[in-house]
Design a protein around this motif. Structure first.
Motif, mmCIF file in Angstrom:
data_model
loop_
_atom_site.group_PDB
_atom_site.id
_atom_site.type_symbol
_atom_site.label_atom_id
_atom_site.label_comp_id
_atom_site.label_asym_id
_atom_site.label_seq_id
_atom_site.Cartn_x
_atom_site.Cartn_y
_atom_site.Cartn_z
ATOM 1 N N SER A 111 0.842 -1.207 0.000
ATOM 2 C CA SER A 111 0.000 0.000 0.000
ATOM 3 C C SER A 111 0.870 1.248 0.000
ATOM 4 N N GLY A 112 0.347 2.298 -0.632
ATOM 5 C CA GLY A 112 1.013 3.605 -0.614
ATOM 6 C C GLY A 112 2.131 3.791 -1.606
ATOM 7 N N VAL A 113 2.350 2.841 -2.517
ATOM 8 C CA VAL A 113 3.490 2.972 -3.429
ATOM 9 C C VAL A 113 3.159 3.814 -4.659
ATOM 10 N N PHE A 114 1.887 4.109 -4.880
ATOM 11 C CA PHE A 114 1.502 4.881 -6.053
ATOM 12 C C PHE A 114 1.495 6.380 -5.756
ATOM 13 N N THR A 115 1.962 7.155 -6.728
ATOM 14 C CA THR A 115 1.773 8.602 -6.700
ATOM 15 C C THR A 115 0.301 8.883 -7.020
ATOM 16 N N PRO A 116 -0.158 10.131 -6.887
ATOM 17 C CA PRO A 116 -1.460 10.472 -7.487
ATOM 18 C C PRO A 116 -1.424 10.164 -8.983
ATOM 19 N N LEU A 117 -2.569 9.888 -9.567
ATOM 20 C CA LEU A 117 -2.675 9.543 -10.979
ATOM 21 C C LEU A 117 -3.520 10.578 -11.705
ATOM 22 N N CYS A 118 -3.223 10.791 -12.989
ATOM 23 C CA CYS A 118 -3.963 11.788 -13.772
ATOM 24 C C CYS A 118 -3.943 11.394 -15.247
ATOM 25 N N PRO A 119 -5.072 11.491 -15.948
ATOM 26 C CA PRO A 119 -5.058 11.211 -17.392
ATOM 27 C C PRO A 119 -4.152 12.193 -18.119
ATOM 28 N N SER A 120 -3.408 11.698 -19.100
ATOM 29 C CA SER A 120 -2.461 12.530 -19.839
ATOM 30 C C SER A 120 -2.545 12.212 -21.328
ATOM 31 N N LEU A 121 -1.932 13.079 -22.145
ATOM 32 C CA LEU A 121 -2.094 13.027 -23.599
ATOM 33 C C LEU A 121 -3.580 12.920 -23.904
ATOM 34 N N VAL A 122 -4.280 13.986 -23.564
ATOM 35 C CA VAL A 122 -5.740 13.975 -23.554
ATOM 36 C C VAL A 122 -6.261 15.331 -24.028
ATOM 37 N N PRO A 123 -7.439 15.392 -24.646
ATOM 38 C CA PRO A 123 -8.031 16.688 -24.999
ATOM 39 C C PRO A 123 -8.298 17.518 -23.745
ATOM 40 N N VAL A 124 -8.431 18.841 -23.943
ATOM 41 C CA VAL A 124 -8.709 19.729 -22.810
ATOM 42 C C VAL A 124 -10.025 20.474 -23.046
#
Length: 391
Positions: free
Chosen positions: A172-185
Motif C-alpha cells: 500500500s502507498g506505493v503509487f503517486t497520485p494519478l492523472c489522465p495525460s495526452l488527452v483533450p482539454v
C-alpha cells in the motif's frame, strides 16, 4: 522458473516473450478478452510502435527513464521486434511503424511468438489474491490457486480502460497520485461555431504569466475545447503538475497564423481595411469561421494591429483535462522511491514494467517504446552474467 505476467500489453508481452525464449515457464494473465487491447488503437490503428529519436527529454523526468534508455537502445528494440517478425519503417519525424501499418498485425506477431515458445495466455482473468510465501508467490486467479516463482506487474493504467486493482499485489502507498495525460482539454471560453475546424498553429501553455511549454502542429477545435497532438503534449505538462499536487491558472495561447509575422499580418489586414474589405480580412489566410471568431473577439471597429495580435495570441482558458477514456497514457504510477531502479522490483520482489511505473512520455511512439524497453531492461543483468538473450 514459473513466471506470472499480469497484463498482456506491450510491456507484458515483451517480458513474457523474452522469458519464454530463455526457458522460463510463463503465464500471461489478461483481464480483457484478448491481449494487446490498447495496442490496437495506437497510431490510429497503424501502430506507432516506437521512436528513433527517443530521449530522456521526451519523458517526465523519472530516474527510471534514464536507467532504461541508457541500457536499451533503439537498435536493441528493433532486434527484439525483428525476432518477433515485426519489420518497421520510420517517418520524417522519427516515428516508427510496422511495415504492415497494422496494429492488429503487430499484436498477432507478438501473440504468435509467445505461444510458439511455450507461453500460456489466460484472458478474461482477475487476480484476486497474491501473497509471498517462503520465496514464492501464492496467487489466486479467479477462484483457482497457483504457485509462481516470480510475479511481473505489467497491468498498465486506467487510460482507455478501467483502472486496474492491484491492491492485493503491491504494498500500500506505493503509487503517486494519478492523472489522465495526452488527452483533450476542456476550455472555458469555447465557441461552438469552431467545432471541427483544424488549423496548424504554434501553441503555448501559460500558468498566469509563467511559460510552461510550447508545441507546433495541428489543433482541432471541438465544441468543448481543444485537441490534437500539440494539445496532447501540453496536456502532459498539466497532468504531471497535477501528480505533483500543483495547480495553476492555465491558458492556451494559439498563434493560428504561424507563417506570417505579427508585422506582416498587420500590414495585410491594414491594407484590406483601407480598401474597404473589412468583411474579407482573412480570405486566403484562415478558415472563415475562425476568422469570424477572431474579429468578434476584438469587437466592432477594432484596428488591424489589434486583430492581428488576437490571431497571433488566440487565448483559451483551461477548464479541465478530459477523462480517462480519452487519454492515451496516465501520468503518475509506482513511485520510484519504493522501487529498486536497478531491477524494477518492489520490496515484495514483484517486478514492475511499463505504464504501471511513474513514467509518461509525449506523443510519437515514446510510451510504447518505454513499455517494451522497460521489460527488456529487467533482463540485462542476466544477459551480462549468463547466456541470456533479449532478442
Amino acid at each position: 522458473m514459473k513466471v506470472l505476467v499480469i497484463g498482456g500489453g506491450m510491456a507484458g508481452l515483451t517480458y513474457a516473450i523474452v522469458a519464454c525464449k530463455n526457458g522460463f515457464d510463463v503465464t500471461v494473465a489478461e483481464r480483457n478478452s484478448r491481449v494487446g487491447k490498447k495496442l490496437f488503437a495506437t497510431g490510429n490503428g497503424k501502430c506507432n510502435i516506437g521512436n528513433e529519436r527517443v530521449s530522456v527529454s521526451n519523458f517526465n523526468g523519472c530516474a527510471v527513464v534514464k536507467k532504461v534508455l541508457d541500457e536499451i537502445s533503439v537498435a536493441d528494440y528493433k532486434r527484439f521486434l525483428l525476432s518477433c517478425g515485426i519489420y518497421t519503417h520510420t517517418d520524417a519525424e522519427g516515428r516508427m511503424y510496422p511495415l504492415s501499418d497494422s496494429a492488429s498485425n503487430v499484436v498477432d506477431c507478438l501473440r504468435h511468438q509467445l505461444v510458439k515458445f511455450g507461453g500460456k495466455l489466460l484472458a478474461d482473468t482477475e487476480i484476486t489474491a497474491c501473497e509471498r510465501v517462503d520465496g514464492s508467490y501464492q496467487v489466486t486467479i479467479g477462484s483457482t490457486k497457483h504457485t509462481f516463482d516470480k510475479v511481473v506487474l505489467a497491468c498498465g493504467s486506467g487510460s482507455q480502460a478501467p483502472m486496474p486493482n492491484v491492491s492485493n499485489i503491491v504494498p500500500s502507498g506505493v503509487f503517486t497520485p494519478l492523472c489522465p495525460s495526452l488527452v483533450p482539454v476542456k476550455a472555458r471560453n469555447m465557441d461552438g461555431t469552431l467545432n471541427g475546424i483544424r488549423v496548424r498553429a504554434n501553441v503555448t501553455l501559460y500558468d498566469g504569466s509563467m511559460l510552461l511549454g510550447s508545441e507546433s502542429g495541428e489543433v482541432l477545435f471541438k465544441d468543448y475545447g481543444l485537441t490534437g497532438i500539440s494539445i496532447f503534449n501540453l496536456s502532459s505538462v498539466i497532468a504531471r503538475r497535477t501528480v505533483q499536487r500543483k495547480t495553476g491558472q492555465y491558458v492556451f495561447s494559439l498563434d493560428v497564423v504561424p507563417n506570417l509575422t505579427l508585422w506582416d499580418l498587420g500590414e495585410i489586414l491594414h491594407a484590406r481595411i483601407k480598401a474597404g474589405e473589412g468583411n474579407r480580412l482573412f480570405y486566403g489566410i484562415l478558415h472563415n469561421k475562425l476568422a469570424e471568431h477572431i474579429v468578434k473577439r476584438c469587437g466592432n471597429g477594432a484596428d488591424a494591429a489589434t486583430i492581428a495580435s488576437c490571431a497571433k495570441e488566440l487565448k483559451f482558458e483551461f477548464d479541465r483535462l478530459l477523462d480517462w477514456s480519452m487519454s492515451q497514457v496516465t501520468a503518475g504510477g509506482i513511485d520510484e522511491g519504493y522501487l529498486d531502479v536497478n531491477t524494477l522490483t518492489l520490496s515484495n520482489g514483484v517486478v514492475c514494467v511499463g505504464e504501471v511505473l511513474n513514467v509518461d512520455g509525449v506523443c510519437g511512439g515514446n510510451n510504447l517504446y518505454f513499455a517494451a524497453a522497460s521489460a527488456l531492461y529487467t533482463f540485462t543483468r542476466l544477459q551480462r552474467e549468463h547466456a541470456f538473450s533479449i532478442s
